[in-house]
Design a protein around this motif. Structure first.
Motif, PDB file in Angstrom:
ATOM      1  N   SER A   1       0.841  -1.190   0.000  1.00 31.27           N
ATOM      2  CA  SER A   1       0.000   0.000   0.000  1.00 31.27           C
ATOM      3  C   SER A   1       0.877   1.241   0.000  1.00 31.27           C
ATOM      4  CB  SER A   1      -0.962   0.010   1.197  1.00 31.27           C
ATOM      5  OG  SER A   1      -0.278   0.151   2.433  1.00 31.27           O
ATOM      6  N   SER A   2       0.289   2.340  -0.434  1.00 28.03           N
ATOM      7  CA  SER A   2       0.999   3.608  -0.436  1.00 28.03           C
ATOM      8  C   SER A   2      -0.017   4.735  -0.305  1.00 28.03           C
ATOM      9  CB  SER A   2       1.834   3.791  -1.711  1.00 28.03           C
ATOM     10  OG  SER A   2       0.999   3.938  -2.844  1.00 28.03           O
ATOM     11  N   PHE A   3       0.497   5.937  -0.124  1.00 35.61           N
ATOM     12  CA  PHE A   3      -0.367   7.088   0.124  1.00 35.61           C
ATOM     13  C   PHE A   3      -0.034   8.202  -0.854  1.00 35.61           C
ATOM     14  CE2 PHE A   3      -3.072   9.887   2.323  1.00 35.61           C
ATOM     15  CZ  PHE A   3      -2.435  11.114   2.461  1.00 35.61           C
ATOM     16  N   SER A   4      -1.041   8.872  -1.334  1.00 39.88           N
ATOM     17  CA  SER A   4      -0.793  10.054  -2.147  1.00 39.88           C
ATOM     18  C   SER A   4      -1.909  11.049  -1.921  1.00 39.88           C
ATOM     19  CB  SER A   4      -0.714   9.692  -3.628  1.00 39.88           C
ATOM     20  OG  SER A   4      -1.976   9.344  -4.114  1.00 39.88           O
ATOM     21  N   THR A   5      -1.582  12.307  -2.132  1.00 40.34           N
ATOM     22  CA  THR A   5      -2.595  13.359  -2.085  1.00 40.34           C
ATOM     23  C   THR A   5      -2.520  14.123  -3.399  1.00 40.34           C
ATOM     24  OG1 THR A   5      -1.112  15.031  -1.203  1.00 40.34           O
ATOM     25  CG2 THR A   5      -2.200  13.599   0.386  1.00 40.34           C
ATOM     26  N   SER A   6      -3.403  15.045  -3.585  1.00 39.99           N
ATOM     27  CA  SER A   6      -3.389  15.796  -4.837  1.00 39.99           C
ATOM     28  C   SER A   6      -2.124  16.627  -4.954  1.00 39.99           C
ATOM     29  CB  SER A   6      -4.616  16.696  -4.930  1.00 39.99           C
ATOM     30  OG  SER A   6      -4.642  17.599  -3.839  1.00 39.99           O
ATOM     31  N   GLY A   7      -1.503  16.910  -3.818  1.00 38.71           N
ATOM     32  CA  GLY A   7      -0.340  17.781  -3.868  1.00 38.71           C
ATOM     33  C   GLY A   7       0.990  17.064  -3.837  1.00 38.71           C
ATOM     34  N   ARG A   8       0.957  15.770  -3.533  1.00 36.61           N
ATOM     35  CA  ARG A   8       2.240  15.090  -3.384  1.00 36.61           C
ATOM     36  C   ARG A   8       2.078  13.622  -3.672  1.00 36.61           C
ATOM     37  NH1 ARG A   8       6.388  15.176   1.835  1.00 36.61           N
ATOM     38  NH2 ARG A   8       7.935  13.795   0.917  1.00 36.61           N
ATOM     39  N   ILE A   9       3.106  13.070  -4.310  1.00 34.29           N
ATOM     40  CA  ILE A   9       3.128  11.627  -4.556  1.00 34.29           C
ATOM     41  C   ILE A   9       4.227  11.023  -3.698  1.00 34.29           C
ATOM     42  CG2 ILE A   9       3.581   9.823  -6.254  1.00 34.29           C
ATOM     43  CD1 ILE A   9       2.529  11.754  -8.385  1.00 34.29           C
ATOM     44  N   TYR A  10       3.875  10.029  -2.932  1.00 34.39           N
ATOM     45  CA  TYR A  10       4.841   9.312  -2.123  1.00 34.39           C
ATOM     46  C   TYR A  10       5.202   8.032  -2.875  1.00 34.39           C
ATOM     47  CZ  TYR A  10       3.335  12.508   1.504  1.00 34.39           C
ATOM     48  OH  TYR A  10       3.035  13.635   2.223  1.00 34.39           O
ATOM     49  N   ASN A  11       6.480   7.842  -3.144  1.00 33.14           N
ATOM     50  CA  ASN A  11       6.876   6.745  -4.008  1.00 33.14           C
ATOM     51  C   ASN A  11       7.106   5.438  -3.297  1.00 33.14           C
ATOM     52  OD1 ASN A  11       7.138   8.106  -6.722  1.00 33.14           O
ATOM     53  ND2 ASN A  11       8.358   9.461  -5.441  1.00 33.14           N
ATOM     54  N   GLU A  12       7.102   5.466  -1.990  1.00 29.06           N
ATOM     55  CA  GLU A  12       7.379   4.253  -1.246  1.00 29.06           C
ATOM     56  C   GLU A  12       6.139   3.386  -1.167  1.00 29.06           C
ATOM     57  OE1 GLU A  12       8.818   5.026   2.650  1.00 29.06           O
ATOM     58  OE2 GLU A  12       8.923   2.916   3.212  1.00 29.06           O
ATOM     59  N   GLN A  13       6.311   2.110  -1.514  1.00 31.11           N
ATOM     60  CA  GLN A  13       5.252   1.132  -1.315  1.00 31.11           C
ATOM     61  C   GLN A  13       5.619   0.279  -0.108  1.00 31.11           C
ATOM     62  OE1 GLN A  13       4.091  -1.043  -4.870  1.00 31.11           O
ATOM     63  NE2 GLN A  13       4.038   0.820  -6.102  1.00 31.11           N
ATOM     64  N   PHE A  14       4.649   0.075   0.778  1.00 29.16           N
ATOM     65  CA  PHE A  14       4.861  -0.713   1.988  1.00 29.16           C
ATOM     66  C   PHE A  14       4.266  -2.096   1.745  1.00 29.16           C
ATOM     67  CE2 PHE A  14       6.218   2.559   5.020  1.00 29.16           C
ATOM     68  CZ  PHE A  14       5.895   3.709   4.323  1.00 29.16           C
ATOM     69  N   PHE A  15       5.105  -3.102   1.857  1.00 28.88           N
ATOM     70  CA  PHE A  15       4.671  -4.462   1.557  1.00 28.88           C
ATOM     71  C   PHE A  15       4.258  -5.214   2.815  1.00 28.88           C
ATOM     72  CE2 PHE A  15       5.559  -5.439  -2.901  1.00 28.88           C
ATOM     73  CZ  PHE A  15       6.252  -4.304  -3.274  1.00 28.88           C
ATOM     74  N   GLY A  16       3.275  -6.078   2.639  1.00 28.01           N
ATOM     75  CA  GLY A  16       2.891  -7.012   3.683  1.00 28.01           C
ATOM     76  C   GLY A  16       3.770  -8.251   3.646  1.00 28.01           C
ATOM     77  N   PRO A  17       3.576  -9.174   4.608  1.00 29.37           N
ATOM     78  CA  PRO A  17       4.430 -10.370   4.697  1.00 29.37           C
ATOM     79  C   PRO A  17       4.118 -11.412   3.630  1.00 29.37           C
ATOM     80  CG  PRO A  17       2.718 -10.448   6.357  1.00 29.37           C
ATOM     81  CD  PRO A  17       2.611  -9.096   5.707  1.00 29.37           C
ATOM     82  N   GLY A  18       3.000 -11.261   2.937  1.00 28.97           N
ATOM     83  CA  GLY A  18       2.676 -12.184   1.859  1.00 28.97           C
ATOM     84  C   GLY A  18       1.865 -13.400   2.301  1.00 28.97           C
ATOM     85  N   THR A  19       1.203 -13.988   1.324  1.00 31.00           N
ATOM     86  CA  THR A  19       0.525 -15.275   1.490  1.00 31.00           C
ATOM     87  C   THR A  19       1.201 -16.259   0.558  1.00 31.00           C
ATOM     88  OG1 THR A  19      -1.645 -14.335   2.054  1.00 31.00           O
ATOM     89  CG2 THR A  19      -1.614 -16.577   1.166  1.00 31.00           C
ATOM     90  N   ARG A  20       1.756 -17.324   1.137  1.00 31.24           N
ATOM     91  CA  ARG A  20       2.406 -18.332   0.304  1.00 31.24           C
ATOM     92  C   ARG A  20       1.381 -19.390  -0.096  1.00 31.24           C
ATOM     93  NH1 ARG A  20       7.085 -19.426  -1.389  1.00 31.24           N
ATOM     94  NH2 ARG A  20       8.190 -18.013   0.021  1.00 31.24           N
ATOM     95  N   LEU A  21       1.148 -19.489  -1.399  1.00 29.53           N
ATOM     96  CA  LEU A  21       0.189 -20.459  -1.935  1.00 29.53           C
ATOM     97  C   LEU A  21       0.920 -21.643  -2.534  1.00 29.53           C
ATOM     98  CD1 LEU A  21      -2.690 -21.316  -2.847  1.00 29.53           C
ATOM     99  CD2 LEU A  21      -2.261 -20.044  -4.961  1.00 29.53           C
TER     100      LEU A  21
END
Lengths: 117, 111
Positions: free
Chosen positions: A94-114
């Motif tokens: 997930s990541s966050f952005s507003t109309s005035g700024r773009i945040y380039n960092e994506q925060f990853f979860g631990p994943g689901t191993r299938l």
């Protein structure tokens, strides 16, 4: 814990069964992504949501795959009629952005191993 | 199509400096990111370059040359905990949020 969470962490299923994974993003994040990662490879993009709208889908996302984010908060990824080739780690970010700024960092979860037998 | 090339493995000793290169061929380019992933863990963000030059964050620095379609991650004063896989990732354009990742460089730090 205020990070991205995913459930379940592990899923073993038989070929042909349907599976559903859940992702809970960081609460204030309006963007949510699904990736798939196999051993020794980088994550491969599957799909992206801004709030509840699904804005991008990869060609990897065949018609057996469907993702939803009904209220713009948690998301689900469903795989129908699983195949052995679907065996992988499914990552949510997930990541966050507003109309005035773009945040380039994506925060990853631990994943689901299938694992598809 | 999109392709990112990075070395598959790098080995270095504690305290040393190591550079991990990434070259990309993509239909567009908006920025280059670097992520670290320990075995069994989630990728974690390290740095982002949209413009040419060097970005420094503590022991880690990242460089980008848009004209050469090339970037690198520089890790200084290596520690054992830096042993992990490092991925470069490209965002292709402003209209797309997806990241295209390289296959990763496995860094092994030896005592």
């Amino acid at each position: 814990d205020t990070g991205v969470s995913q459930d379940p962490r592990h899923k073993i299923t038989k070929r042909g069964q349907n599976v559903t994974f859940r992702c809970d993003p960081i609460s204030e994040h309006n963007r949510l992504y699904w990736y798939r990662q196999t051993l020794g490879q980088g994550p491969e993009f599957l799909t992206y949501f801004q709030n509840e709208a699904q804005l991008e889908k990869s060609r990897l996302l065949s018609d057996r795959f469907s993702a939803e984010r009904p209220k713009g908060s948690f998301s689900t990824l469903e795989i129908q009629r699983t195949e052995q080739g679907d065996s992988a780690m499914y990552l949510c970010a997930s990541s966050f952005s507003t109309s005035g700024r773009i945040y380039n960092e994506q925060f990853f979860g631990p994943g689901t191993r299938l694992t598809v037998l | 199509g999109q392709s990112l090339e990075q070395p598959s493995e790098v080995t270095a000793v504690e305290g040393a400096i190591v550079q991990i290169n990434c070259t990309y061929q993509t239909s567009g380019f908006y920025g280059l990111s670097w992520y670290q992933q320990h075995d069994g863990g989630a990728p974690t963000f390290l740095s982002y370059n949209a413009l040419d030059g060097l970005e420094e964050t503590g022991r880690f620095s990242s460089f980008l040359s848009r004209s050469d379609s090339y970037g690198y991650l520089l890790l200084q004063e290596l520690q054992m905990k830096d042993s992990a896989s490092y991925f470069c990732a490209v965002r292709v354009n402003t209209g797309r949020r997806a990241l295209t990742f390289g296959s990763g460089t496995r860094l092994q730090v030896q005592p």
